[in-house]
Design a protein around this motif. Structure first.
Motif: not given
Length: 269
Positions: A84, A107, A79-82, A55
């Motif tokens: 924040r 975001q 691209r590959t991680a969510s 994150e």
């Protein structure tokens, strides 16, 4: 999860400091985990494994091409991680950093947080951070910075930290080049190095590089693209990339040229 991408001489001790402070942190590097000794359990060279649950991403890679790989290219964690939050700790061109905002999803919080202090400060968790971003974002990230450093300078909005860092590094580069030149001349004159450094420390020539000459890990390095002298050359270029249009760049270019000529100290000449 907090991830540190680029675990070299600065990134690895920063990761260690985060882990000691109790953060859920792991590091990514292209080198295998076994090369990181006690940190190996927190390391991976598998980009997919690193991205899982990631994150907050701290980038501590060398330069813009490596930052591009981490964010958009070979690793492509945008691209590959969510994600924040992305915290840019590398020293990069301020122009490049400012342009990132338009390339990233809204975001994702962006903070620029280049640091100063050399490897010894990273190992002792007393880095100085130059911070750029919204105050609320910096407040939220402060526990991370407090785990790794002891001085925190909020310079303004996103990009201001990087602008401050490249200007600081212009001075660091000049101190490095000129202190080494002075020591070479002193050797030719038969002066005792220790006595001269003690004099400089308490006199008008005082500077961080001379005062820490026997503690700074790169003090005796010659120019190499992969070491800190090479990084200083790169950092001067980053500063020049963001120089005012009418700026006289002769002096920074001269310092950069001097750094490129440095040989391992003491000089063999």
């Amino acid at each position: 999860m907090i991830g540190v991408a680029g675990c070299g001489r600065m990134g690895a001790p920063m990761l260690g400091a985060l882990c000691r402070a109790g953060f859920d942190a792991r590091g990514f590097d292209i080198r295998p985990p076994r090369e990181f000794g006690a940190l190996s359990e927190h390391m991976t060279d598998d980009a997919a494994a690193f991205a899982a649950g990631l994150e907050t991403l701290l980038t501590v890679v060398r330069d813009v091409p490596q930052t591009e790989d981490v964010l958009f290219g070979a690793q492509g964690f945008v691209r590959t991680a969510s994600l924040r939050r992305i915290i840019l700790c590398s020293t990069l061109s301020p122009r490049y950093v400012l342009a990132l905002r338009a390339r990233l999803p809204e975001q994702i919080t962006l903070i620029d947080a280049p640091m100063s202090g050399a490897q010894i400060a990273a190992e002792e968790a007393r880095l100085s951070f130059m911070l750029g971003g919204e105050d609320s974002d910096l407040d939220a990230a402060q526990p991370l910075f407090a785990a790794m450093g002891s001085h925190f300078h909020r310079m303004g909005g996103f990009g201001a930290g990087m602008q401050a860092k490249v200007l600081n590094n212009l001075l660091a580069a000049s101190h490095t080049a000129m202190t080494r030149l002075v020591l070479d001349w002193a050797e030719q004159a038969g002066l005792d190095q220790r006595k001269l450094l003690d004099l400089i420390h308490t006199s008008s020539g005082q500077n961080w590089f001379a005062s820490g000459f026997n503690q700074i890990e790169f003090a005796r390095d010659g120019m190499d693209d992969d070491n800190t002298i090479g990084i200083l050359v790169k950092d001067v270029e980053s500063a020049l990339d963001a120089a005012p249009e009418d700026a006289d760049t002769a002096l920074p270019r001269t310092v950069q040229a001097l750094l490129r000529t440095l040989e391992p100290y003491p000089s063999s000449s």
